[in-house]
Design an enzyme around this catalytic site. Structure first.
Site, short mmCIF file in Angstrom:
data_model
loop_
_atom_site.label_atom_id
_atom_site.label_comp_id
_atom_site.label_asym_id
_atom_site.label_seq_id
_atom_site.Cartn_x
_atom_site.Cartn_y
_atom_site.Cartn_z
N GLY A 1 23.58 12.23 -30.01
CA GLY A 1 23.16 12.92 -28.79
C GLY A 1 23.67 12.20 -27.56
CB ALA A 2 24.25 8.64 -26.81
N GLY B 1 0.84 -1.20 0.00
CA GLY B 1 0.00 0.00 0.00
C GLY B 1 0.87 1.24 0.00
C1 HXC Z 1 -3.26 -4.16 12.38
C2 HXC Z 1 -2.32 -6.07 11.57
C3 HXC Z 1 -2.12 -5.46 10.32
C4 HXC Z 1 -2.53 -4.11 10.17
C5 HXC Z 1 -1.37 -7.45 10.21
N1 HXC Z 1 -1.84 -7.31 11.45
N2 HXC Z 1 -1.54 -6.34 9.49
N3 HXC Z 1 -2.88 -5.43 12.60
N4 HXC Z 1 -3.09 -3.50 11.21
N5 HXC Z 1 -2.35 -3.46 9.02
C6 HXC Z 1 -1.82 -8.28 12.54
C7 HXC Z 1 -2.76 -9.45 12.31
O1 HXC Z 1 -4.04 -9.17 12.79
C8 HXC Z 1 -2.07 -10.53 13.13
O2 HXC Z 1 -2.38 -10.32 14.50
C9 HXC Z 1 -0.61 -10.21 12.97
O3 HXC Z 1 -0.54 -8.85 12.55
C10 HXC Z 1 0.07 -11.05 11.91
O4 HXC Z 1 -0.74 -11.01 10.75
P1 HXC Z 1 -1.10 -12.32 9.92
O5 HXC Z 1 -2.16 -11.93 8.97
O6 HXC Z 1 -1.38 -13.45 10.86
O7 HXC Z 1 0.28 -12.62 9.19
P2 HXC Z 1 0.52 -13.17 7.75
O8 HXC Z 1 -0.35 -14.34 7.49
O9 HXC Z 1 2.00 -13.35 7.64
O10 HXC Z 1 0.08 -12.00 6.74
C11 HXC Z 1 0.75 -10.77 6.72
C12 HXC Z 1 -0.05 -9.73 5.90
C13 HXC Z 1 -1.50 -9.66 6.43
C14 HXC Z 1 -0.06 -10.18 4.44
C15 HXC Z 1 0.69 -8.42 6.01
O11 HXC Z 1 -1.45 -9.50 7.83
C16 HXC Z 1 -2.25 -8.53 5.85
O12 HXC Z 1 -2.72 -8.61 4.72
N6 HXC Z 1 -2.41 -7.46 6.65
C17 HXC Z 1 -3.18 -6.32 6.24
C18 HXC Z 1 -2.43 -5.55 5.21
C19 HXC Z 1 -3.12 -4.27 4.86
O13 HXC Z 1 -4.15 -4.30 4.17
N7 HXC Z 1 -2.67 -3.18 5.46
C20 HXC Z 1 -3.19 -1.89 5.22
C21 HXC Z 1 -2.59 -1.50 3.91
S1 HXC Z 1 -3.01 0.11 3.46
P3 HXC Z 1 -2.35 -11.50 15.56
O14 HXC Z 1 -2.87 -10.86 16.81
O15 HXC Z 1 -3.23 -12.57 15.02
O16 HXC Z 1 -0.94 -11.94 15.70
C22 HXC Z 1 -1.80 0.98 4.08
C23 HXC Z 1 -1.97 2.40 3.77
C24 HXC Z 1 -0.72 3.14 4.06
O17 HXC Z 1 -0.94 0.55 4.69
C25 HXC Z 1 -1.07 4.50 3.54
C26 HXC Z 1 0.05 5.41 3.55
C27 HXC Z 1 -0.32 6.62 2.74
#
Ligand code: HXC
Length: 514
Positions: free
Chosen positions: A404-405, A169
């Site tokens: 030009g290069a 993201g």
């Molecule tokens: C809060 C989160 C989190 C998040 C993961 N966790 N991402 N908690 N906010 N963004 C937590 C999970 O709930 C879980 O908690 C632990 O972290 C590990 O995650 P898992 O899913 O079990 O791990 P894994 O299977 O390895 O997958 C990793 C992952 C997935 C692919 C990153 O967690 C995921 O898709 N997370 C969301 C990603 C996302 O959409 N983020 C927002 C993006 S937008 P527990 O308690 O079970 O251990 C963004 C905008 C930024 O970031 C903007 C800037 C301008």
């Protein structure tokens, strides 16, 4: 009752456990080190001083009031690499997926501010699920605070991003704003939108690794600059790279007193170039023969291979190398090569790293693909970057310098300080064959044997221009040198330029063609 010192030690231990042993074990099972282990490996032994290890988030929504982790998912502080100060943050995936909360962001900003005030590099170890979803907009604002600081710090202190897990993201834009991005194969990925969204929107089926893994970004997008097989190798590479950089834009790179140079390279350098001008050779062999032994650190080696960029040393002194690569697409300049070269030149110029250019370029790549995707604008980036650079700049033309290069590749007319050419150099508007076809078109068409006439005219043009002497007569190159003299000449040249002081006209900033 625990005395207060014991209480502190216990609190530290709790903080060091991040999201708990089970999650650390999971991290290890995936082939990843923990955030703290990474900091330990990155920095000199016992040099880390942590800042903010007891900071906790202040959110209450979605059950966060019941989940508190001292440090809030990011380890921040300062330490040394080979005795030199650096600031570091390391995201801890075991704490809520390393997600970025308001306080997590504030901790990163705090060390960014310190790095700026004290003029030392910033190294970010990224392993995060992105914005902390439970916190909403304050998390997004936290990212913006970081992007803003990345931009303000650009060109002031070196900034390095190391991707050691997810980075998705908007989170990708902090690394993108920094100077160098490292990625670990198989365990890291970067993308603006992940495979699920891609499938919904474009109906493409792609894995995370194929979409945004280390290799994808090394070969296809050029987003990363260095890749490593695992965390340990990656951190070693970071430690090595910073030895080439000054601490900040007001300093010179460090200069190790010891260096090695194998004298036999003065002979081998003359054997690299084939006799036939159309036969490729590996320009990196020539680079290696000129610089100190084992000092070359190629940057983006798998992207736009038609241009080679990297750091090297001359008698210990850091230089930035930009070289056409005849072994890939004949060394032609295209969009990717121009972008790659330009960004590197700007880094070197920002951080007082002299530029050494090796030139063997047949021109810009023709074709609708290149034209419609904007080779004009992108090629101008390289021209702009060289023209703007005020660091000492030397060019060595080994073979072709066409069209030009020729101008773009750090010619004297765009401000290079010294241009040297080898006797094999051909400095002309284009190759003799193409030139003869255009300027003798009518004579060739009217000749009894057009093919023979063409050859004759090609030879005539080559006689006149396929050498460095027309350019030398006009002072467009400063000297024609033997390959074996190259190292001595560039060392003497950079010594002569050591006190070069050139400033750009006063302006807010230029407007590089982006
Ligand atoms: C809060 C989160 C989190 C998040 C993961 N966790 N991402 N908690 N906010 N963004 C937590 C999970 O709930 C879980 O908690 C632990 O972290 C590990 O995650 P898992 O899913 O079990 O791990 P894994 O299977 O390895 O997958 C990793 C992952 C997935 C692919 C990153 O967690 C995921 O898709 N997370 C969301 C990603 C996302 O959409 N983020 C927002 C993006 S937008 P527990 O308690 O079970 O251990 C963004 C905008 C930024 O970031 C903007 C800037 C301008």
């Amino acid at each position: 009752m625990m005395n207060k010192n014991e209480d502190l030690i216990k609190r530290r231990e709790d903080s060091h456990l991040g999201g708990g042993q089970a999650r650390i074990d999971k991290q290890h099972q995936q082939g990843k080190l923990s955030a703290r282990e990474r900091v330990t490996l990155l920095l000199d032994e016992n040099s880390f001083n942590e800042i903010g290890q007891f900071v906790e988030h202040r959110a209450h929504t979605f059950g966060l009031d019941k989940q508190h982790f001292p440090g809030d998912g990011v380890i921040t502080g300062f330490g040394t690499i080979h005795g030199r100060l650096v600031y570091v943050f390391s995201q801890d995936f075991t704490v809520l997926g390393g997600s970025l909360s308001e306080t997590h962001a504030a901790k990163i900003c705090r060390i960014m501010d310190l790095a700026m005030k004290n003029g030392a590099p910033l190294i970010g170890l990224n392993d995060s699920g992105g914005a902390r979803i439970q916190e909403g907009v304050v998390s997004l604002a936290g990212y913006a605070d970081i992007f803003y600081r990345n931009t303000r710090a650009s060109g002031v202190i070196p900034q390095i991003s190391v991707i050691m897990g997810p980075c998705a993201g908007g989170a990708v834009y902090s690394p993108a704003l920094t100077d160098f991005v490292f990625m670990v194969e198989e365990t890291s990925y970067m993308f603006v939108t992940g495979p699920n969204v891609v499938k919904t929107v474009t109906h493409e089926e792609v894995t995370s690794e194929d979409l945004g893994g280390a290799k994808a970004h090394a070969e296809k997008s050029g987003v990363n600059h260095f890749i490593a097989a695992n965390d340990v190798e990656c951190l070693k590479k970071v430690r090595d790279l910073v030895t080439y950089f000054p601490q900040n834009a007001n300093e010179l790179p460090p200069r190790p007193s010891q260096f090695e140079f194998s004298e036999n390279k003065l002979t081998t350098i003359g054997q690299v170039m084939p006799d036939n001008i159309n036969v490729p050779y590996d320009m990196r062999k020539i680079v290696e023969c000129v610089i100190d032994d084992k000092s070359f650190r190629e940057v983006q080696e798998d992207f736009a291979k038609n241009i080679v960029i990297g750091f090297g040393r001359l008698e210990g002194k850091t230089i930035g190398i930009v070289a056409n690569q005849p072994a890939a697409m004949a060394g032609v300049l295209d969009i990717d090569a121009s972008r790659k070269g330009a960004r590197f030149v700007r880094f070197c110029d920002a951080f007082n790293i002299p530029l050494l250019v090796f030139e063997d370029v047949p021109g810009f790549l023709p074709g609708t693909d290149q034209e419609w995707r904007g080779i004009i604008t992108h090629g101008a980036k390289l021209l702009y970057a060289f023209s703007e650079a005020t660091v000492p700049r030397i060019t060595v033309i080994t073979r072709k310098a066409y069209g030009g290069a020729f101008d773009v590749m750090n010619s004297k007319n765009i401000g290079a300080d010294l241009n040297y050419a080898w006797p094999t150099a051909e400095i002309a508007v284009m190759g003799a064959k193409g030139a003869a076809e255009i300027i003798f078109k009518r004579e060739i068409a009217e000749a009894a044997n057009p093919e023979e006439k063409w050859k004759e005219k090609e030879a005539e043009y080559a006689d006149l221009f396929a050498n460095p002497y027309r350019a030398a007569e006009r002072g467009i190159v400063d000297d024609v040198i033997l390959p074996s003299e190259t190292r001595a000449k560039v060392i003497a040249g950079f010594k002569m330029l050591e006190n070069k002081a050139e400033t750009l006209p006063h302006k807010k900033h230029g407007n590089i063609p982006l």
